[in-house]
Design an enzyme around this catalytic site. Structure first.
Site, short mmCIF file in Angstrom:
data_model
loop_
_atom_site.label_atom_id
_atom_site.label_comp_id
_atom_site.label_asym_id
_atom_site.label_seq_id
_atom_site.Cartn_x
_atom_site.Cartn_y
_atom_site.Cartn_z
CB CYS A 103 -0.84 -0.13 1.15
SG CYS A 103 -2.23 -1.16 1.10
CG HIS A 155 -0.59 3.57 4.50
ND1 HIS A 155 -0.46 2.18 4.38
CD2 HIS A 155 0.07 3.41 5.46
CE1 HIS A 155 -0.47 1.35 4.86
NE2 HIS A 155 -0.11 1.79 5.83
#
Length: 489
Positions: A83, A138
């Site tokens: 990710c 993230h």
């Protein structure tokens, strides 16, 4: 600046071709196009109807399938293996190995992008765009690295990942996953729960909730509501906008909004597909209702290959492997691009495009120049997307898994240096590279190196060019704190 050999680079232009309207008195400035990027989370290649999934996975995806018919669909769009690396590549146009963002951060060190990196939001903001983001970042959980300090005017979402929704629910939801008890389980005294933030540029981010299973279920609805409001608000004001919509589905724990729970009768996963399709439709409807459909570039894609953890395993379609590997099931993601009157409708292509290319291409769309003081790996794909050329401006790329160079793709060939079939399998360094013909062996089962050793030459040129650029521009180390200053050359 040293660039990777074996990759053809498209030309950059300073402004998208638009018609300039003249009045008798003065020339009007051309309207800058809007950009909407919908990034699904761990949506495997085989989930959508138009990619062979849909009803076969328990839920039709009519809105997304229709979007594919209105634009161009890629069969060979590639992402990074995890990710954080994929999101970093999208934001910076640089392979994550360069930015110290090559793996999902675990904690204990500074995480995310250094402030030295330049994001696509910063470039577009400098061109007068309103910029908004809703969902998982993230790319840094320290305040200085949050989205509203990296070019976004507004943000709602979480700094890290949706796994953490399970922490506060370990003892509350025993039917979903095993409870370990109060004595040895998670406690907020040991590790704080993940916050859900609401933030605007120039202001201190405000914690509006804690990420738990209940809030996990409602994230998609809230992300969509805020994105729709942003689109309509800026369209009404006549301001060009960049809407980055990193949806939460279908990341584990893969749970639908209660409004969709049980809707398909085929379980949580199918219910989530149905919700994902509906939310995508809401964003598309907002663009149309705002009257800016013809002025808006829409991209729909995923950051990774499918989930690998029971009971939330995803589908990789005809490919093999899961995310956290260099298998095709990890690297290939669904990708649809629409811009009425510019991007050909109904077109399907198997040409290679990489997620880093979106940075450079979107910068071109918005009239921004990419940074010249660092390697930018993304190539401008606008002419390819517009159908002005059949070939992509990229022939290949290196595939890293964390900091391991695991494979190289070149045209329809794959050269494996490290073998790993799924995220839970141990990576094995190969004594000799495996060469795979992806046209005849989609499951990557047959090593044809013995009579196709010539493939190593163009593959090694890609590796050699990358390694040569590392000498001039050393990669940033994982955990590097701010301020970061690149070493003098």
């Amino acid at each position: 600046m040293s660039m990777i050999e074996g990759i053809k680079f498209g030309s950059l232009a300073s402004l998208v071709g638009v018609t300039v309207a003249f009045s008798p008195v003065l020339a009007q400035q051309p309207r800058k196009p809007n950009v909407v990027v919908m990034l699904m989370d761990n949506l495997g290649y085989g989930e959508l109807g138009v990619y062979g999934g849909g009803l076969l996975r328990g839920a039709a995806t009519p809105r997304i399938d229709a979007l594919a018919g209105e634009g161009t669909r890629l069969l060979n769009f590639n992402v990074e293996a995890q990710c954080t690396p994929s999101r970093s590549a999208l934001m910076t146009g640089r392979f994550a190995i360069r930015s110290g963002t090559y793996e999902v951060p675990i904690g204990g060190v500074p995480d995310g992008l250094t402030q030295w990196e330049v994001t696509i939001a910063q470039l577009l903001s400098g061109q007068g765009y309103a910029t908004g983001m809703w969902g998982k970042w993230h790319l840094g959980s320290a305040q200085a690295r949050l989205p509203t300090n990296r070019g976004f005017d507004e943000w709602y979402g979480i700094p890290r990942t949706y796994d953490e929704a399970m922490w506060p629910s370990l003892d509350e939801t025993r039917s979903m996953w095993p409870s370990v008890g109060d004595k040895q389980g998670w406690s907020a005294r040991l590790v704080e729960p993940e916050p859900i933030y609401e933030a605007r540029s120039g202001e201190t981010p405000r914690v509006v909730a804690t990420l738990n299973v209940d809030n996990r279920r409602t994230m998609e609805a809230e992300i969509t509501r805020r994105a729709v409001d942003f689109i309509k608000r800026n369209a009404s004001a006549g301001k060009p906008f960049f809407a980055y919509v990193p949806f939460s589905l279908v990341h584990m724990p893969t749970l639908p909004n209660l409004e969709f729970a049980g809707k398909t009768g085929n379980g949580d996963w199918a219910d989530c597909l149905a919700e994902m399709d509906y939310r995508t439709g809401q964003v598309l409807d907002a663009i149309k209702q705002a009257g800016v459909e013809d002025d808006t570039l829409v991209i729909f894609t995923s950051d990774n290959g499918p989930e690998a953890t029971n009971p939330w395993e995803g589908d990789n379609g005809p490919w093999r492997g899961t995310y956290f590997t260099a298998m095709e099931g990890s690297l290939r993601a669904p990708f649809i691009i629409r811009w009425p009157g510019k991007v050909p409708a109904g077109r399907v292509s198997n040409e290679i495009v990489h997620i880093v290319d979106l940075f450079t291409t979107i910068a071109h769309v918005g009239g921004a120049d990419v940074p010249k003081d660092r390697p930018i790996d993304g190539v401008d794909q606008l002419d390819f997307f517009f159908g002005k050329q059949e070939a992509s401006n990229r022939e290949g790329f290196p595939a890293y898994v964390a900091d391991r160079l695991s494979a190289v793709k070149w045209r329809n060939w794959k050269v494996h240096l490290v073998w790993q079939e799924n995220m839970y399998a141990p990576p094995q360094k190969l004594p000799l590279p495996k060469v795979i013909n992806l046209l005849t062996d989609r499951k990557e089962e047959r090593d044809v190196a013995a009579y196709n050793s010539w493939v190593a030459d163009p593959a090694m040129k890609i590796i050699g060019g990358l390694e040569e650029s590392f000498k001039m521009y050393p990669p940033i180390k994982l955990g590097t704190s701010d301020p970061y200053t690149p070493p003098s050359r």
